[in-house]
Design a protein around this motif. Sequence first.
Motif, short mmCIF file in Angstrom:
data_model
loop_
_atom_site.label_atom_id
_atom_site.label_comp_id
_atom_site.label_asym_id
_atom_site.label_seq_id
_atom_site.Cartn_x
_atom_site.Cartn_y
_atom_site.Cartn_z
N GLN A 100 46.77 40.87 -4.73
CA GLN A 100 47.46 40.70 -3.45
C GLN A 100 48.43 41.85 -3.22
O GLN A 100 49.22 42.21 -4.08
CB GLN A 100 48.22 39.38 -3.43
CG GLN A 100 48.99 39.13 -2.13
CD GLN A 100 49.69 37.79 -2.13
OE1 GLN A 100 49.13 36.78 -2.55
NE2 GLN A 100 50.92 37.76 -1.66
N LEU A 101 48.38 42.41 -2.01
CA LEU A 101 49.22 43.56 -1.69
C LEU A 101 50.60 43.10 -1.27
O LEU A 101 50.77 42.37 -0.29
CB LEU A 101 48.57 44.39 -0.58
CG LEU A 101 49.26 45.70 -0.21
CD1 LEU A 101 49.33 46.63 -1.41
CD2 LEU A 101 48.55 46.38 0.95
N ASP A 102 51.61 43.49 -2.02
CA ASP A 102 53.01 43.24 -1.70
C ASP A 102 53.72 44.57 -1.57
O ASP A 102 53.15 45.64 -1.84
CB ASP A 102 53.68 42.44 -2.84
CG ASP A 102 53.10 41.06 -3.01
OD1 ASP A 102 53.13 40.29 -2.04
OD2 ASP A 102 52.62 40.73 -4.12
N ASN A 103 55.00 44.53 -1.17
CA ASN A 103 55.79 45.74 -1.26
C ASN A 103 56.00 46.06 -2.74
O ASN A 103 55.90 45.18 -3.61
CB ASN A 103 57.11 45.60 -0.51
CG ASN A 103 58.02 44.55 -1.12
OD1 ASN A 103 58.55 44.74 -2.22
ND2 ASN A 103 58.22 43.45 -0.42
N VAL A 104 56.30 47.31 -3.03
CA VAL A 104 56.38 47.75 -4.42
C VAL A 104 57.47 46.99 -5.17
O VAL A 104 57.32 46.65 -6.35
CB VAL A 104 56.60 49.27 -4.51
CG1 VAL A 104 56.87 49.71 -5.95
CG2 VAL A 104 55.38 50.00 -3.97
N GLY A 105 58.58 46.68 -4.50
CA GLY A 105 59.67 45.97 -5.15
C GLY A 105 59.25 44.62 -5.68
O GLY A 105 59.66 44.20 -6.77
N ASP A 106 58.43 43.89 -4.92
CA ASP A 106 57.92 42.60 -5.39
C ASP A 106 56.74 42.78 -6.33
O ASP A 106 56.64 42.10 -7.36
CB ASP A 106 57.50 41.73 -4.19
CG ASP A 106 58.69 41.26 -3.37
OD1 ASP A 106 59.79 41.10 -3.94
OD2 ASP A 106 58.54 41.05 -2.16
N GLY A 107 55.84 43.69 -5.99
CA GLY A 107 54.67 43.93 -6.82
C GLY A 107 55.03 44.39 -8.21
O GLY A 107 54.34 44.07 -9.19
N ASN A 108 56.13 45.10 -8.35
CA ASN A 108 56.58 45.59 -9.63
C ASN A 108 56.70 44.48 -10.67
O ASN A 108 56.47 44.71 -11.86
CB ASN A 108 57.95 46.26 -9.44
CG ASN A 108 58.53 46.79 -10.72
OD1 ASN A 108 57.85 47.44 -11.50
ND2 ASN A 108 59.81 46.51 -10.96
N LEU A 109 56.99 43.26 -10.22
CA LEU A 109 57.24 42.15 -11.13
C LEU A 109 56.03 41.25 -11.32
O LEU A 109 56.07 40.36 -12.18
CB LEU A 109 58.43 41.34 -10.63
CG LEU A 109 59.72 42.14 -10.44
CD1 LEU A 109 60.81 41.27 -9.81
CD2 LEU A 109 60.21 42.73 -11.75
#
Length: 561
Positions: free
Chosen positions: A183-192
Amino acid sequence: MANISFHGSHNGAMVIEKDGEILCVIEVERFLNYKNAGIAQYKVPRYIMITVEEIIKWIEKEYGITEFDNCYFSSTDFIGENYEGVHRFFQTNQLIKAQNYIHGWHHESHAYGVFYQSPFKEALIFSFDGGGDDGEFNVYHAVRGQDMERLEQVKNPIVGDPNLYYNLGFAYMIFGQYLKDIQLDNVGDGNLVWPGKIMGLVSYGNVNDEWLEHFIHFFKSDPDGAADDYIAKLNKLGEAIGVQFDIQNRLEGQIEYDVAATAQRAFEECFIEVAKPYFDKYPDLPVCITGGCALNIILNTRIKQEFNKEVFVGPNPNDCGIALGLMLRHLKPEQPVDITYKGLPILDKHMIAQLLAEYGNVKKLMPRDNDYYHPFEQYNPSILVKDLAGGKIVGVVQGQAEHGPRALGHRSILCNPSIPEMKDILNKKVKNREWYRPFAPVVRLEDVNKYFEWEGDARWMSFCPTVREEWREKLAAITHVDNTARVQTVTKEQNEWLYNLLTEFEKETGVGVLLNTSFNVNGKPILSTYKDAFIIYDRTELDCLLLEDYYVRKEPFPDEK
């Protein structure tokens, strides 16, 4: 005497200690029902100060503690505007009443946390993740009862800046932005969240040996969060291997899986390049691995097996464990600290009678009592085993929650892994997770070698041994595509309820393994209230709830003679 420790950034937590005993680890995400939440700096709630105040009020109500001797803290400050519109620092730790406020460091706290949970008297420690205020990849030598020695603050091996730390976490994580099944999230959320999903895809791919040196170079090139930096470096990697990294045209199919597999191998090789000289220098020392990158169970397993090392990874290697490390740095206990079930108790525990009153099929599981307890409200505990054997999916709430990202039997969803297609059934009915992510098994410690190619403890799902060939078809629901499983072992001393359940389940089915996954739904943390347990029960096709010893079924209870 009472002390508190407080880590404020993402996956923030507070640890309460009194007279040498850890009473509770309060993970902010569980308190707020907001996944990966912190208090300050990263993944913050809307109301920062109010949240801290409410946690402090809860501590006072639960434990009667109004003031602490020491407050150990890290990453608790944030910048905000005052009434004049001037930016200033706000220190959230100052909301905690304490005699002393003592700052601690990120990776040092990781290191103290993992070491004092381990059984070792002396160990080599590797702490690495996507960042920190004292490096990004550190190596330590620890001796119980002594201050820890930092052997190296690992610097980037090729960029040439003597002040640039070696960051493997970001380089691994960022591939999630370009893999279509994630799922594509912003990098700040995807980072975790992306790293765990990348690991799930790895086993569907093949390491491309022609790509590998280019991936390793990418990991060493220090891609960072600035879009023009990591995108340029990914474009250079793409040109070298003939793959286009385009967020508008994300990779799919075999090339997606091969990118994941090759990124994983590059990550491993970069770690081993740093670690092996220490393995050689300290051949007799066991190894502790911590930091967010220690959630990479593929690497952990390789280190243990390829280098024949005794490897310890705690239940809380990511930043939710920093608060505990801050505390253990000062306690330096003589015996290992078992923090497994020291998470939050159920926050609305006094509401259970009101919630149960809304449901028709509720019994207390207990030995038959003809003289005292009304027969309409009691039932033989064996129904839980029969329901699991028959294919029912059961949500479990027992005692204090697990500390760390894994559900280990206190906030779990359990079901029968020997039922064909149970993985798909569980996903369709309850979890709604991505198709490629495996579910984990739990097994008694003495049985682990019967079902898995593994010897010894694996309490916290930190390794992925191979499922024995003769059990793969029978245990298809927990066997990943590469024939591995993220196993949890348990002893009677560690969790008597879960151990006994496995014993009775084996007697009923001939299989001493249960599928164990976290009691939550996609995008939410592991639950902390009975209210959320009933929300999941009502909104999904979860069959049963076990709340301590109260059992709730969607189907009527069978007549009990």
